[in-house]
Design a protein around this motif. Structure first.
Motif, PDB file in Angstrom:
ATOM      1  N   GLU A 174      -1.721  -6.111   3.395  1.00 48.11           N
ATOM      2  CA  GLU A 174      -2.530  -7.129   2.733  1.00 48.11           C
ATOM      3  C   GLU A 174      -1.769  -7.781   1.579  1.00 48.11           C
ATOM      4  OE1 GLU A 174      -7.111  -7.687   1.073  1.00 48.11           O
ATOM      5  OE2 GLU A 174      -6.356  -5.698   1.616  1.00 48.11           O
ATOM      6  N   MET A 175      -0.855  -7.036   0.975  1.00 47.49           N
ATOM      7  CA  MET A 175      -0.033  -7.591  -0.105  1.00 47.49           C
ATOM      8  C   MET A 175       1.301  -8.133   0.406  1.00 47.49           C
ATOM      9  SD  MET A 175      -0.679  -4.998  -3.313  1.00 47.49           S
ATOM     10  CE  MET A 175       0.060  -6.190  -4.427  1.00 47.49           C
ATOM     11  N   ASN A 176       1.422  -8.251   1.751  1.00 48.77           N
ATOM     12  CA  ASN A 176       2.603  -8.851   2.377  1.00 48.77           C
ATOM     13  C   ASN A 176       3.889  -8.072   2.117  1.00 48.77           C
ATOM     14  OD1 ASN A 176       1.140 -10.987   3.516  1.00 48.77           O
ATOM     15  ND2 ASN A 176       1.330 -12.211   1.655  1.00 48.77           N
ATOM     16  N   ILE A 177       3.774  -6.752   1.957  1.00 51.80           N
ATOM     17  CA  ILE A 177       4.981  -5.936   1.770  1.00 51.80           C
ATOM     18  C   ILE A 177       5.837  -5.951   3.029  1.00 51.80           C
ATOM     19  CG2 ILE A 177       5.819  -3.642   1.124  1.00 51.80           C
ATOM     20  CD1 ILE A 177       4.328  -5.127  -1.065  1.00 51.80           C
ATOM     21  N   HIS A 178       5.216  -6.134   4.187  1.00 48.80           N
ATOM     22  CA  HIS A 178       5.972  -6.148   5.442  1.00 48.80           C
ATOM     23  C   HIS A 178       6.893  -7.365   5.540  1.00 48.80           C
ATOM     24  CE1 HIS A 178       2.471  -8.662   6.037  1.00 48.80           C
ATOM     25  NE2 HIS A 178       2.986  -9.156   7.134  1.00 48.80           N
ATOM     26  N   GLN A 179       6.731  -8.363   4.685  1.00 48.14           N
ATOM     27  CA  GLN A 179       7.587  -9.542   4.687  1.00 48.14           C
ATOM     28  C   GLN A 179       8.690  -9.469   3.630  1.00 48.14           C
ATOM     29  OE1 GLN A 179       4.946 -12.860   4.145  1.00 48.14           O
ATOM     30  NE2 GLN A 179       3.900 -12.579   6.110  1.00 48.14           N
ATOM     31  N   SER A 180       8.755  -8.362   2.908  1.00 49.81           N
ATOM     32  CA  SER A 180       9.726  -8.255   1.809  1.00 49.81           C
ATOM     33  C   SER A 180      11.159  -8.214   2.310  1.00 49.81           C
ATOM     34  CB  SER A 180       9.425  -7.003   0.975  1.00 49.81           C
ATOM     35  OG  SER A 180       8.139  -7.081   0.404  1.00 49.81           O
ATOM     36  N   PHE A 181      11.387  -7.647   3.494  1.00 48.29           N
ATOM     37  CA  PHE A 181      12.760  -7.550   3.994  1.00 48.29           C
ATOM     38  C   PHE A 181      13.356  -8.941   4.214  1.00 48.29           C
ATOM     39  CE2 PHE A 181      15.799  -7.338   7.507  1.00 48.29           C
ATOM     40  CZ  PHE A 181      16.690  -6.401   7.021  1.00 48.29           C
ATOM     41  N   GLN A 182      12.592  -9.850   4.831  1.00 50.98           N
ATOM     42  CA  GLN A 182      13.107 -11.202   5.042  1.00 50.98           C
ATOM     43  C   GLN A 182      13.400 -11.891   3.713  1.00 50.98           C
ATOM     44  OE1 GLN A 182      10.628  -9.817   6.595  1.00 50.98           O
ATOM     45  NE2 GLN A 182      10.598 -10.313   8.783  1.00 50.98           N
ATOM     46  N   LYS A 183      12.543 -11.659   2.725  1.00 50.66           N
ATOM     47  CA  LYS A 183      12.785 -12.258   1.409  1.00 50.66           C
ATOM     48  C   LYS A 183      14.041 -11.669   0.771  1.00 50.66           C
ATOM     49  CE  LYS A 183       7.840 -13.001   0.643  1.00 50.66           C
ATOM     50  NZ  LYS A 183       6.662 -12.652  -0.198  1.00 50.66           N
ATOM     51  N   LEU A 184      14.253 -10.362   0.957  1.00 50.18           N
ATOM     52  CA  LEU A 184      15.455  -9.730   0.412  1.00 50.18           C
ATOM     53  C   LEU A 184      16.708 -10.303   1.056  1.00 50.18           C
ATOM     54  CD1 LEU A 184      16.769  -7.511  -1.360  1.00 50.18           C
ATOM     55  CD2 LEU A 184      16.453  -5.947   0.581  1.00 50.18           C
ATOM     56  N   MET A 185      16.663 -10.519   2.372  1.00 47.76           N
ATOM     57  CA  MET A 185      17.818 -11.073   3.068  1.00 47.76           C
ATOM     58  C   MET A 185      18.093 -12.520   2.643  1.00 47.76           C
ATOM     59  SD  MET A 185      19.062  -8.650   4.934  1.00 47.76           S
ATOM     60  CE  MET A 185      18.626  -7.586   3.542  1.00 47.76           C
ATOM     61  N   ARG A 186      17.082 -13.206   2.118  1.00 42.99           N
ATOM     62  CA  ARG A 186      17.279 -14.569   1.626  1.00 42.99           C
ATOM     63  C   ARG A 186      17.725 -14.603   0.169  1.00 42.99           C
ATOM     64  NH1 ARG A 186      12.637 -15.707   5.078  1.00 42.99           N
ATOM     65  NH2 ARG A 186      11.210 -15.380   3.326  1.00 42.99           N
ATOM     66  N   GLY A 187      18.010 -13.425  -0.399  1.00 43.18           N
ATOM     67  CA  GLY A 187      18.577 -13.370  -1.733  1.00 43.18           C
ATOM     68  C   GLY A 187      17.635 -12.974  -2.840  1.00 43.18           C
ATOM     69  N   HIS A 188      16.390 -12.633  -2.520  1.00 43.06           N
ATOM     70  CA  HIS A 188      15.433 -12.220  -3.544  1.00 43.06           C
ATOM     71  C   HIS A 188      15.599 -10.715  -3.793  1.00 43.06           C
ATOM     72  CE1 HIS A 188      13.360 -16.101  -3.433  1.00 43.06           C
ATOM     73  NE2 HIS A 188      13.512 -16.058  -2.111  1.00 43.06           N
ATOM     74  N   GLU A 189      16.474 -10.368  -4.707  1.00 41.92           N
ATOM     75  CA  GLU A 189      16.793  -8.962  -4.950  1.00 41.92           C
ATOM     76  C   GLU A 189      15.614  -8.199  -5.532  1.00 41.92           C
ATOM     77  OE1 GLU A 189      19.131  -5.713  -4.495  1.00 41.92           O
ATOM     78  OE2 GLU A 189      19.572  -7.772  -3.855  1.00 41.92           O
ATOM     79  N   ASP A 190      14.649  -8.901  -6.127  1.00 44.71           N
ATOM     80  CA  ASP A 190      13.491  -8.221  -6.683  1.00 44.71           C
ATOM     81  C   ASP A 190      12.592  -7.615  -5.605  1.00 44.71           C
ATOM     82  OD1 ASP A 190      12.896 -10.799  -5.798  1.00 44.71           O
ATOM     83  OD2 ASP A 190      11.122 -10.930  -7.089  1.00 44.71           O
ATOM     84  N   GLN A 191      12.879  -7.922  -4.339  1.00 45.97           N
ATOM     85  CA  GLN A 191      12.087  -7.389  -3.234  1.00 45.97           C
ATOM     86  C   GLN A 191      12.614  -6.046  -2.714  1.00 45.97           C
ATOM     87  OE1 GLN A 191       9.222  -8.865  -1.912  1.00 45.97           O
ATOM     88  NE2 GLN A 191       9.436 -10.235  -3.685  1.00 45.97           N
ATOM     89  N   ARG A 192      13.682  -5.524  -3.295  1.00 53.95           N
ATOM     90  CA  ARG A 192      14.290  -4.298  -2.762  1.00 53.95           C
ATOM     91  C   ARG A 192      13.341  -3.102  -2.884  1.00 53.95           C
ATOM     92  NH1 ARG A 192      19.151  -2.860  -0.989  1.00 53.95           N
ATOM     93  NH2 ARG A 192      19.856  -4.987  -1.394  1.00 53.95           N
ATOM     94  N   ASP A 193      12.658  -2.978  -4.013  1.00 55.27           N
ATOM     95  CA  ASP A 193      11.706  -1.876  -4.160  1.00 55.27           C
ATOM     96  C   ASP A 193      10.562  -1.990  -3.158  1.00 55.27           C
ATOM     97  OD1 ASP A 193      13.038  -0.504  -6.119  1.00 55.27           O
ATOM     98  OD2 ASP A 193      11.984  -1.469  -7.783  1.00 55.27           O
ATOM     99  N   ASN A 194      10.171  -3.212  -2.833  1.00 59.32           N
ATOM    100  CA  ASN A 194       9.113  -3.399  -1.840  1.00 59.32           C
ATOM    101  C   ASN A 194       9.570  -2.952  -0.454  1.00 59.32           C
ATOM    102  OD1 ASN A 194       7.806  -4.502  -3.984  1.00 59.32           O
ATOM    103  ND2 ASN A 194       7.564  -6.547  -3.127  1.00 59.32           N
ATOM    104  N   VAL A 195      10.834  -3.211  -0.135  1.00 59.83           N
ATOM    105  CA  VAL A 195      11.369  -2.757   1.156  1.00 59.83           C
ATOM    106  C   VAL A 195      11.422  -1.236   1.191  1.00 59.83           C
ATOM    107  CG1 VAL A 195      13.327  -2.873   2.728  1.00 59.83           C
ATOM    108  CG2 VAL A 195      12.677  -4.891   1.406  1.00 59.83           C
ATOM    109  N   ARG A 196      11.819  -0.627   0.091  1.00 60.11           N
ATOM    110  CA  ARG A 196      11.810   0.839   0.035  1.00 60.11           C
ATOM    111  C   ARG A 196      10.406   1.385   0.288  1.00 60.11           C
ATOM    112  NH1 ARG A 196      15.221  -0.008  -4.848  1.00 60.11           N
ATOM    113  NH2 ARG A 196      17.379   0.569  -4.315  1.00 60.11           N
ATOM    114  N   LEU A 197       9.424   0.753  -0.325  1.00 61.68           N
ATOM    115  CA  LEU A 197       8.047   1.195  -0.119  1.00 61.68           C
ATOM    116  C   LEU A 197       7.631   1.028   1.338  1.00 61.68           C
ATOM    117  CD1 LEU A 197       5.308   2.151  -1.149  1.00 61.68           C
ATOM    118  CD2 LEU A 197       4.811  -0.197  -1.855  1.00 61.68           C
ATOM    119  N   TRP A 198       8.030  -0.064   1.970  1.00 63.87           N
ATOM    120  CA  TRP A 198       7.677  -0.280   3.373  1.00 63.87           C
ATOM    121  C   TRP A 198       8.347   0.769   4.274  1.00 63.87           C
ATOM    122  CZ3 TRP A 198       4.029  -2.291   5.965  1.00 63.87           C
ATOM    123  CH2 TRP A 198       4.172  -2.609   7.323  1.00 63.87           C
ATOM    124  N   TYR A 199       9.596   1.119   3.987  1.00 60.82           N
ATOM    125  CA  TYR A 199      10.266   2.173   4.748  1.00 60.82           C
ATOM    126  C   TYR A 199       9.558   3.523   4.553  1.00 60.82           C
ATOM    127  CZ  TYR A 199      14.283  -0.814   5.880  1.00 60.82           C
ATOM    128  OH  TYR A 199      15.100  -1.796   6.383  1.00 60.82           O
TER     129      TYR A 199
END
Length: 682
Positions: free
Chosen positions: A319-344
């Motif tokens: 619901e908070m779109n954490i599943h989309q954080s990886f694509q944002k990280l690959m586009r250069g948004h480094e602030d999304q790295r913790d969100n990707v860790r949470l999704w993993y």
């Protein structure tokens, strides 16, 4: 009908005259409860029902001394409503007077009178409230008033956002663009809310600050690093986590109390608070990533809530779109790295719970799961990231196997299925080679990262290859068909993997030290391995060579490399080792239940063999020697399997994908009386 119409007309005329007198400034008429038609007594005598001022009875009922019951039941509701409102008004006046008195005594300003800006609940709003029962922070049932259904529009939405949204949007986004209703929004613009720690449960005294500090220190020192070096808990002080999330605070205190011996009362208090906060968060829109971390963390350690909490955490994260954080990280948004860790972490948590219960997972393979190497290819990678991604890669393989073979315990594997099983075994081998060397040792927890990879490797092989025995007909000593080569090969791999799992835990010092702090999935590994081997002893150990009563040096029937004496020794060692681990844990930790279950299973096997004259030589707990063996007569009694099925049974775990555990399992193996793990509402 004529009389009734006349009564209604006269009543209306009186009301108009009373209103006129009131408007003229004359003395207002006495208060009188409106009456709907006649009472039951007047209706029965077919006479006019005349109300009396300041009386609840009509004139006829007052003269006769009978009870004045409204003929129309709506009148009774009006009467009760009037009494309730009058009583509530009097209590409010009394409370206001008391508050004013206290304020004057303490030289504080008086309470301001309600103004148009201050919200005042009307009687109509009170009538529409519908109470509901929830669990309070004290663990008791409390009556609360749920908020009204919110269908308000979002004032911050721009009128031209329809153009910004683009053409290809999800249906619910289009609905939100049209209606602007808040509850339809994805809330992707919400920022994490900061909890006021001055008002949390510690500030209220539900858990003393000194006790909270002690539990927090225990979690940080003894538990945190064993779950991917603290990926799910990025705080180093109690004050920091209190400012962020009361739910995460309650979670770590509950986990710490669960790992503290002799802290039953503290554990119950923390657990009640955690459940109460979780209830409150179930139907609310998630706004805090730490609340999702709390739900996932609790799913790893609280056995009775793991399945439900993992699903709740995943839904809130999506619901908070954490599943989309990886694509944002690959586009250069480094602030999304913790969100990707949470999704993993949620991926691993949800798949562990799914496998343990033999149920399908709700997180499927997406771009982030397929490209974990891209996530690790960064200078910001931490050691915990490697350990986390290793488990993501493993459960990706196990999930593919689940989708291939399913979890139906009555569906045997066919011969063509074993070719695919070999490919899964090869993938598990490659997984160990790839990730064991990358999992560096830790100065705090030693070689646990790399040894943990080996532990999961053996357990994955057991889980995959035990499918070879699924849905096979019960064997017998009189008639038994030999297993095919492929099926026998897979079954022997499963036996070897179960034995290696238990042996590795016994022989590796860092694994032995870690067993008191690891998540419940690792403890479940031990339970599954011991149960699998004991089931093998019970189901297949009765098929012996007719000329040889000794089974320790000969493979059992059907060509399986199975040493009964070694299995009994390993099972006793497992119970003995976990009993020592449980000494440093709370009495309600899962480990104590596993110990009782293994011992009970061993006792049932002994009981089943004794009546037929079979003698079981007692084996030392610390191991077995060449002289230790299981002496048997011509075989176990033919009906002994039914005896165990009718008595204690840890479910039929042989050959089923998943452990077969559910919410009732831990209640069956409980070594103590009924506790809150079995009685809580989740």
């Amino acid at each position: 009908m004529g009389d009734e119409n006349g009564v209604e007309m006269s009543t209306a005329q009186k009301r108009r005259s009373e209103d006129a007198e009131h408007d003229d400034g004359r003395r207002p008429a006495p208060s009188r409860t409106a009456r709907i038609r006649a009472c039951a007594e007047c209706k029965r005598h077919k006479i006019k029902c005349e109300p009396v001022n300041n009386e609840t009875k009509c004139a006829k009922c007052l003269r006769s001394g009978t009870e004045c019951v409204p003929y129309n039941m709506n009148q009774r509701f009006l009467d009760e409503d009037a009494v309730w409102k009058e009583s509530a008004t009097a209590e409010l006046r009394q409370l206001r007077s008391s508050v004013q008195l206290l304020l004057r005594h303490n030289k504080l300003p008086d309470v301001e009178q309600p103004t148009e800006a201050s919200p005042v609940v009307s009687s109509r709003q009170i009538d529409n409230f519908s109470p509901a029962n929830v669990i309070s922070e004290h663990g008791h049932s409390a009556l609360v008033v749920p908020p009204p259904m919110d269908m308000t529009r979002d004032p911050s939405a721009e009128p031209d956002s329809l153009e910004e949204a683009g053409l290809a949007t999800v249906p619910m986004r289009s609905l939100y663009d049209l209606t602007r209703i808040r509850n339809l929004s994805n809330s992707n613009r919400l920022k994490p809310k900061s909890a006021s720690y001055e008002e949390d449960f510690i500030a209220q005294g539900l858990v003393p600050l000194a006790k909270a500090e002690e539990l927090f220190k225990r979690y940080i020192t003894d538990i945190r690093l064993y779950l991917w070096a603290g990926v799910l808990f990025p705080y180093d002080s109690l004050e920091a986590v209190r400012r962020s999330s009361s739910l995460l605070t309650a979670t770590v205190l509950t986990i710490a109390a669960l790992h503290t011996p002799g802290s039953n009362e503290t554990l119950q208090e923390c657990y009640n608070i955690f459940v109460s906060l979780t209830y409150n968060a179930c139907l609310s829109r998630p706004q805090n990533l730490d609340d999702i971390r709390a739900q996932a963390l609790a799913a790893f350690y609280l056995s009775n809530l793991s399945w439900k909490l993992s699903g709740l955490a995943v839904r809130n994260a999506v619901e908070m779109n954490i599943h989309q954080s990886f694509q944002k990280l690959m586009r250069g948004h480094e602030d999304q790295r913790d969100n990707v860790r949470l999704w993993y972490a949620l991926y691993v948590c949800e798949h562990q719970c799914s496998i343990a219960f033999g149920r399908p997972s709700i997180i499927h393979e997406d771009a982030s799961i397929r490209n974990i190497e891209q996530f690790l290819d960064s200078p910001n990678t931490k050691p915990g990231d490697i350990r986390l991604c290793a488990q993501v890669a493993l459960f990706k393989i196990l999930t593919e196997a689940y989708n291939t073979y399913g979890s139906d315990p009555e569906q045997p594997l066919t011969e063509p299925d074993f070719q695919q099983l070999r490919l899964f075994n090869f993938a598990i081998e490659q997984w160990r080679i790839s990730w064991q060397s990358r999992s560096a040792d830790s100065p705090v927890i030693g070689s646990y990262p790399s040894k943990g990879v080996v532990l999961y490797y053996h357990f994955a092989r057991l889980q995959l290859n035990s499918l070879a025995l699924r849905a096979l007909p019960p064997p017998s000593a009189a008639s038994s068909e030999p297993l095919s080569y492929d099926r026998r090969e897979a079954a022997n791999i499963a036996i070897s993997a179960a034995t290696s799992t238990l042996t590795l835990i016994f022989e590796e010092p860092d694994l032995r030290c870690a067993m008191a702090a690891v998540p419940i999935f690792t403890h479940t590994m031990v339970a599954f391995c011991a149960t699998f081997l004991l089931k093998m002893t019970r189901t297949w150990g009765s098929i012996a060579q007719p000329q040889s009563p000794v089974l320790s040096s000969e493979p059992i029937g059907l060509g399986l490399n199975f040493n009964v004496s070694q299995v009994l020794s390993l099972s006793r060692r497992s119970a003995s080792f976990l009993a020592k681990v449980a000494e440093n844990l709370n009495e309600k930790h899962l480990t104590r239940h596993i110990v009782h279950g293994i011992n009970e299973f061993l006792k049932r096997i002994d009981i089943a063999t004794t009546p037929a004259g079979t003698h079981v030589t007692a084996l030392p707990v610390d191991g077995y020697t060449g002289n230790d063996f299981l002496q048997m007569s011509d075989g176990l009694p033919g009906d002994s399997s039914a005896d165990i099925a009718n008595g204690y049974n840890m479910f039929d775990l042989i050959g089923s994908y998943g452990f077969g555990f559910d919410e009732t399992f831990f209640g069956r193996v409980s070594s103590t009386n009924v506790d809150f793990w079995e009685t809580e509402p989740f």
